[in-house]
Design a protein around this motif. Structure first.
Motif, PDB file in Angstrom:
ATOM      1  N   SER A 116      98.635  44.498 -32.144  1.00 46.19           N
ATOM      2  CA  SER A 116      98.082  44.326 -33.502  1.00 46.19           C
ATOM      3  C   SER A 116      98.269  45.626 -34.277  1.00 46.19           C
ATOM      4  O   SER A 116      98.598  46.677 -33.698  1.00 46.19           O
ATOM      5  N   GLY A 117      97.978  45.550 -35.562  1.00 40.55           N
ATOM      6  CA  GLY A 117      98.058  46.741 -36.400  1.00 40.55           C
ATOM      7  C   GLY A 117      97.010  47.769 -36.021  1.00 40.55           C
ATOM      8  O   GLY A 117      97.275  48.982 -36.019  1.00 40.55           O
ATOM      9  N   SER A 118      95.802  47.302 -35.730  1.00 41.65           N
ATOM     10  CA  SER A 118      94.742  48.235 -35.339  1.00 41.65           C
ATOM     11  C   SER A 118      95.150  48.993 -34.081  1.00 41.65           C
ATOM     12  O   SER A 118      94.971  50.216 -33.986  1.00 41.65           O
ATOM     13  N   ASN A 121      97.671  51.682 -34.795  1.00 38.89           N
ATOM     14  CA  ASN A 121      97.072  52.915 -35.325  1.00 38.89           C
ATOM     15  C   ASN A 121      96.310  53.668 -34.239  1.00 38.89           C
ATOM     16  O   ASN A 121      96.411  54.897 -34.146  1.00 38.89           O
ATOM     17  N   TYR A 150      93.549  50.941 -45.718  1.00 35.76           N
ATOM     18  CA  TYR A 150      93.088  50.009 -44.677  1.00 35.76           C
ATOM     19  C   TYR A 150      93.956  50.219 -43.444  1.00 35.76           C
ATOM     20  O   TYR A 150      95.183  50.139 -43.508  1.00 35.76           O
ATOM     21  N   HIS A 151      93.274  50.480 -42.314  1.00 39.66           N
ATOM     22  CA  HIS A 151      94.036  50.749 -41.093  1.00 39.66           C
ATOM     23  C   HIS A 151      93.566  49.902 -39.922  1.00 39.66           C
ATOM     24  O   HIS A 151      93.958  50.158 -38.787  1.00 39.66           O
ATOM     25  N   GLY A 152      92.698  48.916 -40.172  1.00 39.27           N
ATOM     26  CA  GLY A 152      92.260  48.032 -39.103  1.00 39.27           C
ATOM     27  C   GLY A 152      90.805  48.238 -38.760  1.00 39.27           C
ATOM     28  O   GLY A 152      90.095  49.004 -39.414  1.00 39.27           O
ATOM     29  N   GLU A 221      99.268  54.431 -45.874  1.00 46.44           N
ATOM     30  CA  GLU A 221     100.124  53.255 -46.099  1.00 46.44           C
ATOM     31  C   GLU A 221     101.081  53.611 -47.243  1.00 46.44           C
ATOM     32  O   GLU A 221     100.634  54.079 -48.292  1.00 46.44           O
ATOM     33  N   ASP A 254     101.547  54.098 -42.006  1.00 45.95           N
ATOM     34  CA  ASP A 254     101.012  52.807 -41.572  1.00 45.95           C
ATOM     35  C   ASP A 254     101.788  51.721 -42.305  1.00 45.95           C
ATOM     36  O   ASP A 254     101.482  51.358 -43.438  1.00 45.95           O
ATOM     37  N   VAL A 256     102.159  48.602 -41.321  1.00 45.34           N
ATOM     38  CA  VAL A 256     101.777  47.296 -40.766  1.00 45.34           C
ATOM     39  C   VAL A 256     102.086  46.184 -41.772  1.00 45.34           C
ATOM     40  O   VAL A 256     102.538  45.102 -41.389  1.00 45.34           O
ATOM     41  N   ILE A 257     101.897  46.462 -43.057  1.00 45.34           N
ATOM     42  CA  ILE A 257     102.288  45.483 -44.080  1.00 45.34           C
ATOM     43  C   ILE A 257     103.712  45.745 -44.566  1.00 45.34           C
ATOM     44  O   ILE A 257     104.519  44.825 -44.698  1.00 45.34           O
ATOM     45  N   LYS A 283     102.394  42.678 -37.757  1.00 44.21           N
ATOM     46  CA  LYS A 283     102.646  41.587 -38.709  1.00 44.21           C
ATOM     47  C   LYS A 283     104.070  41.003 -38.664  1.00 44.21           C
ATOM     48  O   LYS A 283     104.359  40.160 -37.847  1.00 44.21           O
TER      49      LYS A 283
HETATM   50  C1  LIG Z   1      98.083  48.652 -43.377  1.00 45.54           C
HETATM   51  C2  LIG Z   1      97.344  47.964 -42.264  1.00 45.54           C
HETATM   52  N1  LIG Z   1      97.090  48.627 -41.136  1.00 45.54           N
HETATM   53  C3  LIG Z   1      96.455  48.062 -40.097  1.00 45.54           C
HETATM   54  C4  LIG Z   1      96.033  46.754 -40.172  1.00 45.54           C
HETATM   55  C5  LIG Z   1      95.302  46.150 -39.020  1.00 45.54           C
HETATM   56  O1  LIG Z   1      96.090  45.185 -38.422  1.00 45.54           O
HETATM   57  P1  LIG Z   1      95.422  44.099 -37.422  1.00 45.54           P
HETATM   58  O2  LIG Z   1      94.542  43.254 -38.292  1.00 45.54           O
HETATM   59  O3  LIG Z   1      96.606  43.390 -36.880  1.00 45.54           O
HETATM   60  O4  LIG Z   1      94.671  44.846 -36.408  1.00 45.54           O
HETATM   61  C6  LIG Z   1      96.276  46.015 -41.329  1.00 45.54           C
HETATM   62  C7  LIG Z   1      95.842  44.608 -41.440  1.00 45.54           C
HETATM   63  O5  LIG Z   1      95.904  44.000 -42.477  1.00 45.54           O
HETATM   64  C8  LIG Z   1      96.933  46.637 -42.405  1.00 45.54           C
HETATM   65  O6  LIG Z   1      97.162  45.990 -43.545  1.00 45.54           O
END
Ligand SMILES: Cc1ncc(COP(=O)(O)O)c(C=O)c1O
Length: 449
Positions: A116-118, A121, A150-152, A221, A254, A256-257, A283
């Motif tokens: 996952s994104g969290s 990170n 936002y990083h999770g 981000e 970051d 993730v998006i 993602k």
């Molecule tokens: C920039 C960013 N980092 C981290 C995350 C966390 O990802 P996850 O929800 O897969 O843990 C998100 C989720 O939207 C995100 O947008």
């Protein structure tokens, strides 16, 4: 699905299932999707909705693709699971690591797979600490982020997330991981550009206040997504790169998006000619067909972390890291990106979407229309001249979501900021449909003001 069955399921849902960002009161009539295809969701209410946020910014190649179902099926039948802990490996994850490095920034070399994104990170925060420990500087262990980032939501990722709405009930945050706030300002300015979220001086002030010899990394981000889609000024990331170099601090992008084409480039800092030290991904790596994430490390970081004495191991682990089925789906997914030129399509459709949204500027209650590639946003404002927000009771964002849903479009708001990030396969005609729905809905809800 008939209404009785829907109600029965909702009652069962309410009885047991705690959803992300949950309160029961907000979950009395949830949208239930029966099936989905391409850019469309077909809900149990009998309606078709255009998926304006690609699920949660992740369904890049659209829904229901038989190639990806086939890739998952083949991989499951071949080898459902072997672990990836040291001394085990699998073909799909090896090929995926090489592929992602090939697509990414020239300085990238190492990959660690997550779910996952969290987790990506978390992994990068730990890897940054490990790197500095290898360099003989274990006291360089703080991570500085940005307000509205936002990083999770794991504990460390939540601590880096610069939106205080996520903290109540979960404090204390990790003390060494925090957003750089404007001195004297509260951490959350409500998602507005002037809240200090894209202010290089905040980062410099935080590094100096803490002492550069205690800071491991800055995380940012490239385009703040969940915060409300805030692309940076063109020179921001070059400046941030310089700041990180000057203070010997690692730069974690970051993505993730933004990773995998969302902004019209494979990776977003290409827009600014900047190379980060570490990248967090998730993602679109699998377009949401199966959970997966990844972190990328520069040659310097990869060689440092893997070049230690055998007694010093990188003791970081997830059971499903490098899962062979997820990796096979990711590889097939990235093949679709290349076969269908989805990165180029994201750039073209993004230009179309942004220029269409810019027409909304004529409306006296719309402002700050913005975007980079195929992620765009705008704000509902009581007075765009003075950038004055509506009072919270006006609930403009929530009303707008209702208005677009009635017209067949789903997306998200953050307060009064509306955001769009449709699947990268969207056609020009589908983008026109989105624009028509958005324009009609804006007219409807601003007429009531
Ligand atoms: C920039 C960013 N980092 C981290 C995350 C966390 O990802 P996850 O929800 O897969 O843990 C998100 C989720 O939207 C995100 O947008």
């Amino acid at each position: 699905m008939d209404d009785a069955r829907y109600q029965e399921l909702v009652q069962k849902d309410l009885a047991h299932w705690v959803h992300p960002q949950y309160h029961k009161a907000d979950h009395q009539a949830p949208l239930m999707v029966d099936h989905a295809e391409g850019v469309y969701l077909y809900a149990t209410d009998g309606n078709r909705y255009l998926d304006g946020l690609s699920g949660l910014w992740n369904a890049a190649v659209g829904h229901g693709r038989p190639e990806l179902a086939q890739a998952a099926s083949d991989a499951i039948q071949r080898n459902t699971f072997t672990n990836s802990y040291v001394s085990f490996t699998n073909e799909a994850a090896i090929e995926l690591a090489a592929k992602v490095i090939d697509l990414s920034y020239d300085n990238m070399q190492g990959v660690y797979f997550t779910n996952s994104g969290s987790e990506s990170n978390e992994t990068n925060f730990k890897a940054a600490r490990f790197y500095w420990t290898c360099k003989g500087k274990p006291e360089k262990n703080k991570i500085i982020s940005r307000v509205e980032g936002y990083h999770g939501n794991t504990l460390a990722a939540m601590s880096a997330t610069g939106m205080s709405v996520f903290y109540p009930g979960f404090r204390p945050t990790v003390a060494e991981i925090f957003p750089a706030t404007t001195p004297g300002a509260t951490p959350t300015g409500g998602g507005r550009i002037d809240s200090g979220n894209i202010n290089i001086d905040n980062i410099v002030a935080a590094i100096e206040q803490e002492g550069a010899d205690t800071v491991a990394a800055v995380i940012a981000e490239p385009v703040q997504g969940a915060g409300g889609v805030y692309p940076p000024p063109p020179d921001y990331f070059a400046q941030l790169r310089d700041v990180c170099d000057r203070y010997e601090v690692l730069l974690i992008a970051d993505e993730v998006i933004t990773g995998f084409g969302r902004t019209g480039k494979w990776f977003a800092l290409e827009h600014f000619d900047v190379q980060p030290d570490m990248v967090s991904l998730a993602k679109a790596i699998t377009s949401a067909y199966i959970p997966m994430g990844a972190t990328l490390w520069s040659k310097e970081i990869h060689e440092t972390i893997t070049g230690t004495d055998p007694s010093v191991k990188f003791m970081h682990a997830y059971t499903n890291s490098g899962h062979p089925v997820a990796a096979a789906v990711a590889l097939r997914n990235l093949q679709i990106f290349e076969d269908e030129n989805l990165v180029e399509n994201a750039a073209a459709r993004g230009d179309q979407l942004l220029s269409g949204l810019q027409r909304l500027d004529e409306n006296p209650h719309v402002g700050n229309v913005r975007g980079l590639g195929f992620m765009c946003g705008f704000d509902f404002l009581q007075d765009p001249e003075t950038d004055t927000a509506f009072p919270v009771e006006a609930k403009m964002g929530a009303k707008f979501l209702g208005a677009i849903k009635r017209r067949g479009l789903i997306s998200r708001v953050r307060n009064d900021a509306f955001v769009l990030a449709p699947p990268l396969i969207s056609t020009a005609e589908q983008v026109d449909d989105i624009l028509t729905i958005v324009e009609d809905s804006v007219r409807e809800i601003t007429a009531e003001v």
